[in-house]
Write a protein that holds these residues in place. Structure first.
Motif, PDB file in Angstrom:
ATOM      1  N   VAL A   1       0.833  -1.185   0.000  1.00  0.00           N
ATOM      2  CA  VAL A   1       0.000   0.000   0.000  1.00  0.00           C
ATOM      3  C   VAL A   1       0.881   1.254   0.000  1.00  0.00           C
ATOM      4  O   VAL A   1       0.610   2.205  -0.716  1.00  0.00           O
ATOM      5  N   LEU A   2       1.947   1.224   0.793  1.00  0.00           N
ATOM      6  CA  LEU A   2       2.832   2.385   0.863  1.00  0.00           C
ATOM      7  C   LEU A   2       3.538   2.648  -0.475  1.00  0.00           C
ATOM      8  O   LEU A   2       3.693   3.792  -0.888  1.00  0.00           O
ATOM      9  N   MET A   3       3.922   1.587  -1.145  1.00  0.00           N
ATOM     10  CA  MET A   3       4.608   1.771  -2.430  1.00  0.00           C
ATOM     11  C   MET A   3       3.640   2.228  -3.514  1.00  0.00           C
ATOM     12  O   MET A   3       4.009   3.011  -4.380  1.00  0.00           O
ATOM     13  N   ARG A   4       2.408   1.765  -3.462  1.00  0.00           N
ATOM     14  CA  ARG A   4       1.415   2.259  -4.425  1.00  0.00           C
ATOM     15  C   ARG A   4       1.132   3.734  -4.188  1.00  0.00           C
ATOM     16  O   ARG A   4       0.966   4.501  -5.136  1.00  0.00           O
ATOM     17  N   ALA A   5       1.070   4.138  -2.937  1.00  0.00           N
ATOM     18  CA  ALA A   5       0.886   5.555  -2.622  1.00  0.00           C
ATOM     19  C   ALA A   5       2.059   6.365  -3.157  1.00  0.00           C
ATOM     20  O   ALA A   5       1.874   7.455  -3.707  1.00  0.00           O
ATOM     21  N   TYR A   6       3.263   5.830  -3.032  1.00  0.00           N
ATOM     22  CA  TYR A   6       4.448   6.521  -3.554  1.00  0.00           C
ATOM     23  C   TYR A   6       4.404   6.629  -5.073  1.00  0.00           C
ATOM     24  O   TYR A   6       4.803   7.647  -5.634  1.00  0.00           O
ATOM     25  N   GLU A   7       3.901   5.595  -5.738  1.00  0.00           N
ATOM     26  CA  GLU A   7       3.798   5.634  -7.197  1.00  0.00           C
ATOM     27  C   GLU A   7       2.813   6.711  -7.658  1.00  0.00           C
ATOM     28  O   GLU A   7       3.029   7.360  -8.681  1.00  0.00           O
ATOM     29  N   HIS A   8       1.734   6.907  -6.912  1.00  0.00           N
ATOM     30  CA  HIS A   8       0.721   7.898  -7.303  1.00  0.00           C
ATOM     31  C   HIS A   8       1.095   9.311  -6.893  1.00  0.00           C
ATOM     32  O   HIS A   8       0.804  10.261  -7.617  1.00  0.00           O
ATOM     33  N   THR A   9       1.675   9.447  -5.729  1.00  0.00           N
ATOM     34  CA  THR A   9       2.121  10.762  -5.261  1.00  0.00           C
ATOM     35  C   THR A   9       3.551  10.602  -4.765  1.00  0.00           C
ATOM     36  O   THR A   9       3.760  10.135  -3.645  1.00  0.00           O
ATOM     37  N   ASP A  11       5.766  11.160  -2.844  1.00  0.00           N
ATOM     38  CA  ASP A  11       6.160  11.773  -1.581  1.00  0.00           C
ATOM     39  C   ASP A  11       7.178  10.844  -0.917  1.00  0.00           C
ATOM     40  O   ASP A  11       6.871   9.676  -0.676  1.00  0.00           O
ATOM     41  N   PRO A  12       8.380  11.324  -0.629  1.00  0.00           N
ATOM     42  CA  PRO A  12       9.401  10.452  -0.046  1.00  0.00           C
ATOM     43  C   PRO A  12       8.996   9.841   1.292  1.00  0.00           C
ATOM     44  O   PRO A  12       9.555   8.830   1.708  1.00  0.00           O
ATOM     45  N   MET A  13       8.007  10.410   1.955  1.00  0.00           N
ATOM     46  CA  MET A  13       7.526   9.868   3.223  1.00  0.00           C
ATOM     47  C   MET A  13       7.003   8.443   3.031  1.00  0.00           C
ATOM     48  O   MET A  13       7.255   7.566   3.860  1.00  0.00           O
ATOM     49  N   PHE A  14       6.304   8.202   1.926  1.00  0.00           N
ATOM     50  CA  PHE A  14       5.763   6.867   1.670  1.00  0.00           C
ATOM     51  C   PHE A  14       6.876   5.847   1.433  1.00  0.00           C
ATOM     52  O   PHE A  14       6.828   4.725   1.934  1.00  0.00           O
ATOM     53  N   MET A  15       7.876   6.238   0.679  1.00  0.00           N
ATOM     54  CA  MET A  15       8.985   5.323   0.396  1.00  0.00           C
ATOM     55  C   MET A  15       9.794   5.053   1.654  1.00  0.00           C
ATOM     56  O   MET A  15      10.222   3.921   1.898  1.00  0.00           O
ATOM     57  N   SER A  16       9.976   6.049   2.482  1.00  0.00           N
ATOM     58  CA  SER A  16      10.699   5.874   3.731  1.00  0.00           C
ATOM     59  C   SER A  16       9.947   4.931   4.665  1.00  0.00           C
ATOM     60  O   SER A  16      10.541   4.049   5.300  1.00  0.00           O
ATOM     61  N   ALA A  17       8.633   5.083   4.739  1.00  0.00           N
ATOM     62  CA  ALA A  17       7.821   4.201   5.574  1.00  0.00           C
ATOM     63  C   ALA A  17       7.867   2.770   5.042  1.00  0.00           C
ATOM     64  O   ALA A  17       7.949   1.812   5.822  1.00  0.00           O
ATOM     65  N   ALA A  18       7.820   2.604   3.726  1.00  0.00           N
ATOM     66  CA  ALA A  18       7.901   1.266   3.125  1.00  0.00           C
ATOM     67  C   ALA A  18       9.258   0.635   3.425  1.00  0.00           C
ATOM     68  O   ALA A  18       9.337  -0.559   3.750  1.00  0.00           O
ATOM     69  N   GLN A  19      10.315   1.410   3.336  1.00  0.00           N
ATOM     70  CA  GLN A  19      11.649   0.894   3.618  1.00  0.00           C
ATOM     71  C   GLN A  19      11.762   0.449   5.071  1.00  0.00           C
ATOM     72  O   GLN A  19      12.297  -0.625   5.353  1.00  0.00           O
ATOM     73  N   TYR A  55       9.480  -3.044  -4.589  1.00  0.00           N
ATOM     74  CA  TYR A  55      10.298  -2.155  -3.769  1.00  0.00           C
ATOM     75  C   TYR A  55      11.643  -1.891  -4.427  1.00  0.00           C
ATOM     76  O   TYR A  55      12.113  -0.768  -4.479  1.00  0.00           O
ATOM     77  N   TRP A  56      12.273  -2.944  -4.961  1.00  0.00           N
ATOM     78  CA  TRP A  56      13.565  -2.776  -5.599  1.00  0.00           C
ATOM     79  C   TRP A  56      13.448  -1.883  -6.836  1.00  0.00           C
ATOM     80  O   TRP A  56      14.302  -1.038  -7.082  1.00  0.00           O
ATOM     81  N   LYS A  57      12.374  -2.064  -7.587  1.00  0.00           N
ATOM     82  CA  LYS A  57      12.160  -1.220  -8.770  1.00  0.00           C
ATOM     83  C   LYS A  57      12.054   0.255  -8.375  1.00  0.00           C
ATOM     84  O   LYS A  57      12.666   1.121  -8.992  1.00  0.00           O
ATOM     85  N   LEU A  58      11.287   0.537  -7.329  1.00  0.00           N
ATOM     86  CA  LEU A  58      11.105   1.921  -6.907  1.00  0.00           C
ATOM     87  C   LEU A  58      12.351   2.494  -6.241  1.00  0.00           C
ATOM     88  O   LEU A  58      12.673   3.669  -6.432  1.00  0.00           O
ATOM     89  N   SER A  59      13.058   1.697  -5.463  1.00  0.00           N
ATOM     90  CA  SER A  59      14.241   2.215  -4.778  1.00  0.00           C
ATOM     91  C   SER A  59      15.389   2.449  -5.745  1.00  0.00           C
ATOM     92  O   SER A  59      16.251   3.280  -5.490  1.00  0.00           O
ATOM     93  N   ARG A  60      15.403   1.757  -6.870  1.00  0.00           N
ATOM     94  CA  ARG A  60      16.459   1.967  -7.873  1.00  0.00           C
ATOM     95  C   ARG A  60      16.311   3.318  -8.563  1.00  0.00           C
ATOM     96  O   ARG A  60      17.255   3.791  -9.190  1.00  0.00           O
ATOM     97  N   ARG A  61      15.134   3.934  -8.474  1.00  0.00           N
ATOM     98  CA  ARG A  61      14.938   5.258  -9.074  1.00  0.00           C
ATOM     99  C   ARG A  61      15.745   6.333  -8.354  1.00  0.00           C
ATOM    100  O   ARG A  61      16.065   7.359  -8.923  1.00  0.00           O
TER     101      ARG A  61
END
Length: 85
Positions: A1-9, A11-19, A55-61
């Motif tokens: 859910v956190l990574m989907r939120a990051y994909e739509h908006t 916001d680094p907060m979502f990616m940090s929470a997912a990590q 997660y790996w796909k998004l963090s590689r960005r």
């Protein structure tokens, strides 16, 4: 859910929470010596592999995902492969 939120908006907060969530779960799962509930169930493992791939796909960005992060993701991916095999 956190990574989907990051994909739509993005916001680094979502990616940090997912990590943080993934790191804590990876640590928990690595410490298991016996199956707990459905953690090692084939469906659960396959779903976690899909989440880890996303997660790996998004963090590689990010410009520099960091060696520690990459090592942890790859070690966990190899553990998931071993559980599935």
């Amino acid at each position: 859910v956190l990574m989907r939120a990051y994909e739509h908006t993005p916001d680094p907060m979502f990616m940090s929470a997912a990590q943080t969530y993934l790191h804590r779960f990876i640590t928990y799962e690595a410490g298991l010596h016996w199956p707990a509930s459905y953690v090692w169930n084939a469906h659960g493992v396959a779903n976690r592999a899909a989440v880890l791939a996303r997660y790996w796909k998004l963090s590689r960005r990010e410009k520099d995902p960091g060696f520690r992060l990459a090592a942890e993701v790859h070690l966990h991916a190899s553990r998931l492969v071993a559980l599935l095999s």
